[in-house]
Design a protein around this motif. Structure first.
Motif, PDB file in Angstrom:
ATOM      1  N   ALA A 100       0.822  -1.218   0.000  1.00  0.00           N
ATOM      2  CA  ALA A 100       0.000   0.000   0.000  1.00  0.00           C
ATOM      3  C   ALA A 100       0.852   1.263   0.000  1.00  0.00           C
ATOM      4  CB  ALA A 100      -0.926   0.002   1.218  1.00  0.00           C
ATOM      5  N   ILE A 101       2.166   1.134   0.227  1.00  0.00           N
ATOM      6  CA  ILE A 101       2.987   2.345   0.387  1.00  0.00           C
ATOM      7  C   ILE A 101       3.971   2.553  -0.766  1.00  0.00           C
ATOM      8  CG2 ILE A 101       2.807   2.277   2.907  1.00  0.00           C
ATOM      9  CD1 ILE A 101       5.871   1.377   2.746  1.00  0.00           C
ATOM     10  N   GLU A 102       3.704   1.884  -1.898  1.00  0.00           N
ATOM     11  CA  GLU A 102       4.601   2.051  -3.054  1.00  0.00           C
ATOM     12  C   GLU A 102       4.530   3.477  -3.597  1.00  0.00           C
ATOM     13  OE1 GLU A 102       6.607  -0.574  -4.322  1.00  0.00           O
ATOM     14  OE2 GLU A 102       5.930  -1.447  -2.435  1.00  0.00           O
ATOM     15  N   HIS A 103       5.538   3.847  -4.347  1.00  0.00           N
ATOM     16  CA  HIS A 103       5.537   5.102  -5.099  1.00  0.00           C
ATOM     17  C   HIS A 103       4.405   5.033  -6.136  1.00  0.00           C
ATOM     18  CE1 HIS A 103       7.019   8.101  -8.042  1.00  0.00           C
ATOM     19  NE2 HIS A 103       7.654   8.630  -7.012  1.00  0.00           N
ATOM     20  N   HIS A 104       3.902   6.186  -6.544  1.00  0.00           N
ATOM     21  CA  HIS A 104       2.814   6.196  -7.521  1.00  0.00           C
ATOM     22  C   HIS A 104       3.212   5.532  -8.840  1.00  0.00           C
ATOM     23  CE1 HIS A 104       0.677   9.542  -5.145  1.00  0.00           C
ATOM     24  NE2 HIS A 104       0.061   8.393  -4.949  1.00  0.00           N
ATOM     25  N   ALA A 105       4.500   5.507  -9.156  1.00  0.00           N
ATOM     26  CA  ALA A 105       4.949   4.830 -10.382  1.00  0.00           C
ATOM     27  C   ALA A 105       4.567   3.348 -10.352  1.00  0.00           C
ATOM     28  CB  ALA A 105       6.465   4.984 -10.555  1.00  0.00           C
ATOM     29  N   VAL A 106       4.493   2.769  -9.158  1.00  0.00           N
ATOM     30  CA  VAL A 106       4.061   1.374  -9.009  1.00  0.00           C
ATOM     31  C   VAL A 106       2.550   1.309  -8.783  1.00  0.00           C
ATOM     32  CG1 VAL A 106       4.188  -0.657  -7.489  1.00  0.00           C
ATOM     33  CG2 VAL A 106       6.283   0.505  -8.211  1.00  0.00           C
ATOM     34  N   LEU A 107       2.052   2.120  -7.864  1.00  0.00           N
ATOM     35  CA  LEU A 107       0.621   2.060  -7.507  1.00  0.00           C
ATOM     36  C   LEU A 107      -0.279   2.352  -8.697  1.00  0.00           C
ATOM     37  CD1 LEU A 107       0.199   3.753  -4.011  1.00  0.00           C
ATOM     38  CD2 LEU A 107       0.133   1.318  -4.588  1.00  0.00           C
ATOM     39  N   HIS A 108       0.020   3.454  -9.404  1.00  0.00           N
ATOM     40  CA  HIS A 108      -0.856   3.810 -10.517  1.00  0.00           C
ATOM     41  C   HIS A 108      -0.706   2.847 -11.687  1.00  0.00           C
ATOM     42  CE1 HIS A 108      -1.371   8.217  -8.936  1.00  0.00           C
ATOM     43  NE2 HIS A 108      -1.980   7.320  -8.200  1.00  0.00           N
ATOM     44  N   THR A 109       0.467   2.233 -11.826  1.00  0.00           N
ATOM     45  CA  THR A 109       0.645   1.196 -12.841  1.00  0.00           C
ATOM     46  C   THR A 109      -0.234  -0.006 -12.507  1.00  0.00           C
ATOM     47  OG1 THR A 109       2.893   1.934 -13.295  1.00  0.00           O
ATOM     48  CG2 THR A 109       2.355  -0.321 -13.924  1.00  0.00           C
ATOM     49  N   ILE A 145       1.300 -13.794 -10.341  1.00  0.00           N
ATOM     50  CA  ILE A 145       2.329 -13.796 -11.387  1.00  0.00           C
ATOM     51  C   ILE A 145       3.467 -12.817 -11.096  1.00  0.00           C
ATOM     52  CG2 ILE A 145       0.946 -14.640 -13.323  1.00  0.00           C
ATOM     53  CD1 ILE A 145       0.304 -11.678 -13.960  1.00  0.00           C
ATOM     54  N   LEU A 146       3.308 -11.938 -10.086  1.00  0.00           N
ATOM     55  CA  LEU A 146       4.358 -10.972  -9.768  1.00  0.00           C
ATOM     56  C   LEU A 146       4.188 -10.452  -8.344  1.00  0.00           C
ATOM     57  CD1 LEU A 146       6.745  -9.132 -10.868  1.00  0.00           C
ATOM     58  CD2 LEU A 146       4.984  -7.412 -11.344  1.00  0.00           C
ATOM     59  N   VAL A 147       5.342 -10.313  -7.657  1.00  0.00           N
ATOM     60  CA  VAL A 147       5.366  -9.611  -6.370  1.00  0.00           C
ATOM     61  C   VAL A 147       6.247  -8.391  -6.568  1.00  0.00           C
ATOM     62  CG1 VAL A 147       6.084  -9.708  -3.937  1.00  0.00           C
ATOM     63  CG2 VAL A 147       5.035 -11.723  -5.003  1.00  0.00           C
ATOM     64  N   SER A 148       5.748  -7.205  -6.153  1.00  0.00           N
ATOM     65  CA  SER A 148       6.529  -5.968  -6.288  1.00  0.00           C
ATOM     66  C   SER A 148       6.469  -5.191  -4.984  1.00  0.00           C
ATOM     67  CB  SER A 148       5.945  -5.127  -7.439  1.00  0.00           C
ATOM     68  OG  SER A 148       6.634  -3.891  -7.526  1.00  0.00           O
ATOM     69  N   VAL A 149       7.611  -5.091  -4.312  1.00  0.00           N
ATOM     70  CA  VAL A 149       7.687  -4.327  -3.054  1.00  0.00           C
ATOM     71  C   VAL A 149       8.948  -3.466  -3.107  1.00  0.00           C
ATOM     72  CG1 VAL A 149       7.898  -4.447  -0.530  1.00  0.00           C
ATOM     73  CG2 VAL A 149       6.442  -6.091  -1.729  1.00  0.00           C
ATOM     74  N   MET A 150       8.793  -2.197  -2.786  1.00  0.00           N
ATOM     75  CA  MET A 150       9.915  -1.256  -2.874  1.00  0.00           C
ATOM     76  C   MET A 150      10.988  -1.566  -1.820  1.00  0.00           C
ATOM     77  SD  MET A 150       7.904   2.044  -1.295  1.00  0.00           S
ATOM     78  CE  MET A 150       8.724   3.189  -2.368  1.00  0.00           C
ATOM     79  N   ALA A 151      12.242  -1.245  -2.141  1.00  0.00           N
ATOM     80  CA  ALA A 151      13.352  -1.522  -1.222  1.00  0.00           C
ATOM     81  C   ALA A 151      13.330  -0.555  -0.045  1.00  0.00           C
ATOM     82  CB  ALA A 151      14.685  -1.438  -1.960  1.00  0.00           C
ATOM     83  N   ALA A 152      13.042   0.716  -0.322  1.00  0.00           N
ATOM     84  CA  ALA A 152      12.997   1.720   0.743  1.00  0.00           C
ATOM     85  C   ALA A 152      11.997   2.785   0.332  1.00  0.00           C
ATOM     86  CB  ALA A 152      14.366   2.340   0.967  1.00  0.00           C
ATOM     87  N   ASN A 153      11.244   3.277   1.314  1.00  0.00           N
ATOM     88  CA  ASN A 153      10.169   4.227   0.994  1.00  0.00           C
ATOM     89  C   ASN A 153      10.669   5.659   0.873  1.00  0.00           C
ATOM     90  OD1 ASN A 153       7.827   6.149   2.121  1.00  0.00           O
ATOM     91  ND2 ASN A 153       6.987   4.485   0.894  1.00  0.00           N
ATOM     92  N   ASN A 154      10.176   6.362  -0.136  1.00  0.00           N
ATOM     93  CA  ASN A 154      10.628   7.726  -0.407  1.00  0.00           C
ATOM     94  C   ASN A 154      10.081   8.748   0.588  1.00  0.00           C
ATOM     95  OD1 ASN A 154       8.420   6.588  -2.150  1.00  0.00           O
ATOM     96  ND2 ASN A 154       7.990   8.765  -2.449  1.00  0.00           N
ATOM     97  N   GLU A 155       8.958   8.465   1.235  1.00  0.00           N
ATOM     98  CA  GLU A 155       8.393   9.454   2.162  1.00  0.00           C
ATOM     99  C   GLU A 155       8.917   9.283   3.576  1.00  0.00           C
ATOM    100  OE1 GLU A 155       4.208  10.341   2.338  1.00  0.00           O
ATOM    101  OE2 GLU A 155       3.986   9.791   0.233  1.00  0.00           O
ATOM    102  N   ILE A 156       8.804   8.063   4.106  1.00  0.00           N
ATOM    103  CA  ILE A 156       9.141   7.853   5.519  1.00  0.00           C
ATOM    104  C   ILE A 156      10.482   7.153   5.703  1.00  0.00           C
ATOM    105  CG2 ILE A 156       6.769   7.929   6.344  1.00  0.00           C
ATOM    106  CD1 ILE A 156       6.740   4.866   6.240  1.00  0.00           C
ATOM    107  N   GLY A 157      11.119   6.724   4.606  1.00  0.00           N
ATOM    108  CA  GLY A 157      12.463   6.168   4.691  1.00  0.00           C
ATOM    109  C   GLY A 157      12.554   4.729   5.181  1.00  0.00           C
ATOM    110  N   THR A 158      11.404   4.094   5.403  1.00  0.00           N
ATOM    111  CA  THR A 158      11.431   2.730   5.936  1.00  0.00           C
ATOM    112  C   THR A 158      12.031   1.750   4.919  1.00  0.00           C
ATOM    113  OG1 THR A 158       9.518   3.171   7.323  1.00  0.00           O
ATOM    114  CG2 THR A 158       9.987   0.854   6.839  1.00  0.00           C
ATOM    115  N   ILE A 159      12.956   0.921   5.412  1.00  0.00           N
ATOM    116  CA  ILE A 159      13.614  -0.091   4.575  1.00  0.00           C
ATOM    117  C   ILE A 159      12.871  -1.414   4.764  1.00  0.00           C
ATOM    118  CG2 ILE A 159      15.770  -1.374   4.227  1.00  0.00           C
ATOM    119  CD1 ILE A 159      17.239   1.166   5.310  1.00  0.00           C
TER     120      ILE A 159
END
Ligand SMILES: *Cc1c(COP(=O)(O)O)cnc(C)c1O
Length: 390
Positions: A100-109, A145-159
């Motif tokens: 739920a906390i991905e960048h919009h480049a992932v969420l909106h895609t 068919i795919l798992v996509s989770v960001m390495a580190a969050n751009n807003e809160i910095g969580t890894i």
């Protein structure tokens, strides 16, 4: 008279191009302007520069050069990874698992794929913004068919616990994509160590030029062609290469990934002075994001009863560039999807301030922010309308 200060603390939004990077790029606008696809020495020079940059990107992330594909940035890399991996597996299934906390480049895609009939699970996060690998396991269906989770969050910095999440995906023989845009240069990124099959990079987040990035595609990972046209990028991403941009990306990633521990320690020390100093000086403050599993350069704090955009305007008047999680438009007051997913109550989410540090920041910059911020928050709270509502 004191000179007006200028303090840039928005490095998660973009970074200045390093002088060495700009110098490396310049000849490719002028005397070395050749099209890499042409057949004369001028073109060969450009082609060699592109391949040298590819080698540098590969070396920085533990990949082979043939696994690195240049794109127009992080957004394109995320779009290609997700749409391309989904399209090629259409017969196998229609389910994508992300957070739920991905960048919009992932969420909106992902949202655009939902309109085409795909199903997407947006995994919740804990109060610190972490995805639980066990929740990934539970979310995966037979149609996944795919798992996509960001390495580190751009807003809160969580890894994120990327390695564990990738293992879960691989246990189900599903490819794993990670948006590593905020991770490059912040901590060591190795595609094998992480278990990434697809990984997105953006040059302007680590001292390179805007409009340049890359997608890592692990050898053997099936994915469709994103741009159709010429045979560039081994036929998988057409279009005449952004040669200066690619040269800049190569030089920037080399510089950004040299001595990460030393640079991160210096930046984390400034971060920690802000994280300790702000609540010491300002009551009703809370830290957003994880206390330890956090990018070295990220400070994100919530002030009750104030509006993030008002803080930014007053900071800007004093020469400080920062960011907020509250996107305030004339029509609505939408707190950020990241802060909301972390369960932040609206009166906190609205008053969030993100300060992201970079190599040019100094202890004086930190002192200055600690000096001006308490007065700003005090003044805003004195006139706050949010106070009555809360
Ligand atoms: C900036 C950013 C992007 C987008 O990259 P661009 O090169 O600006 O398109 C994607 N993901 C994250 C996490 C980012 O911070």
């Amino acid at each position: 008279m004191e000179r007006r200060r200028s303090v840039y603390m928005d490095h998660a939004a973009t970074t200045p191009v390093r002088p060495e990077v700009a110098r490396a790029m310049l000849p490719y606008f002028s005397e070395r302007f050749g099209n890499p696809s042409s057949l004369y020495s001028l073109a060969r020079e450009a082609e060699e520069a592109v391949e040298e940059a590819r080698g540098r990107v590969a070396a920085a992330i533990g990949a082979s050069p043939e696994e690195v594909f240049f794109t127009s940035g992080g957004t394109e890399a995320d779009n290609w990874a997700i749409k391309g991996a989904a399209a090629v597996r259409q017969k196998k299934g229609d389910h994508i698992v992300t957070s739920a906390i991905e960048h919009h480049a992932v969420l909106h895609t992902c949202q655009s794929l939902e309109k085409q009939g795909y199903r997407v699970t947006y995994l919740p996060v804990d109060g610190y913004g972490r995805v639980d690998p066990a929740a990934v396991d539970e979310a995966i269906t037979d149609a996944a068919i795919l798992v996509s989770v960001m390495a580190a969050n751009n807003e809160i910095g969580t890894i994120q616990p990327i390695k564990a999440i990738a293992e879960v995906a691989h246990d189900h023989t599903i490819p794993f994509h990670t948006d590593a845009v905020q991770a490059i240069g912040a901590f060591p990124v190795d595609v094998d160590e992480m278990g990434a099959d697809l990984l997105a990079i953006s040059a302007h987040k680590f001292g390179g030029p805007k409009g340049t990035g890359a997608l890592y595609i692990r050898r053997g990972t099936r994915i469709t062609t994103f741009m159709h046209g010429g045979a560039q990028e081994r036929g998988r991403r057409a279009g005449t290469e952004n040669v200066p941009g690619i040269v800049g990306l190569g030089r920037a990633i080399e510089l950004a990934t040299a001595d990460i521990p030393g640079k991160a320690a210096r930046i984390a020390a400034m971060r920690d002075r802000l994280i300790r100093g702000i609540p010491d000086a300002i009551p009703d403050t809370r830290l957003n994001g994880h206390p330890t599993e956090r990018l070295a350069n990220n400070v994100n704090v919530a002030f009750r009863y104030v509006e993030g955009e008002s803080i930014l305007l007053m900071l800007d008047a004093l020469g400080v560039a920062a960011s907020t999680g509250s996107a305030c438009t004339s029509a609505s007051l939408d707190p950020s999807h990241v802060l909301t997913a972390c369960g932040l109550p609206p009166e906190h989410a609205h008053g969030s301030l993100r300060l992201t540090l970079g190599h040019a920041n100094t202890d004086d910059d930190v002192d200055y922010v600690l000096e001006v911020l308490p007065g700003i928050i005090e003044r805003l709270r004195a006139i706050s309308s949010l106070r009555g509502e809360a």
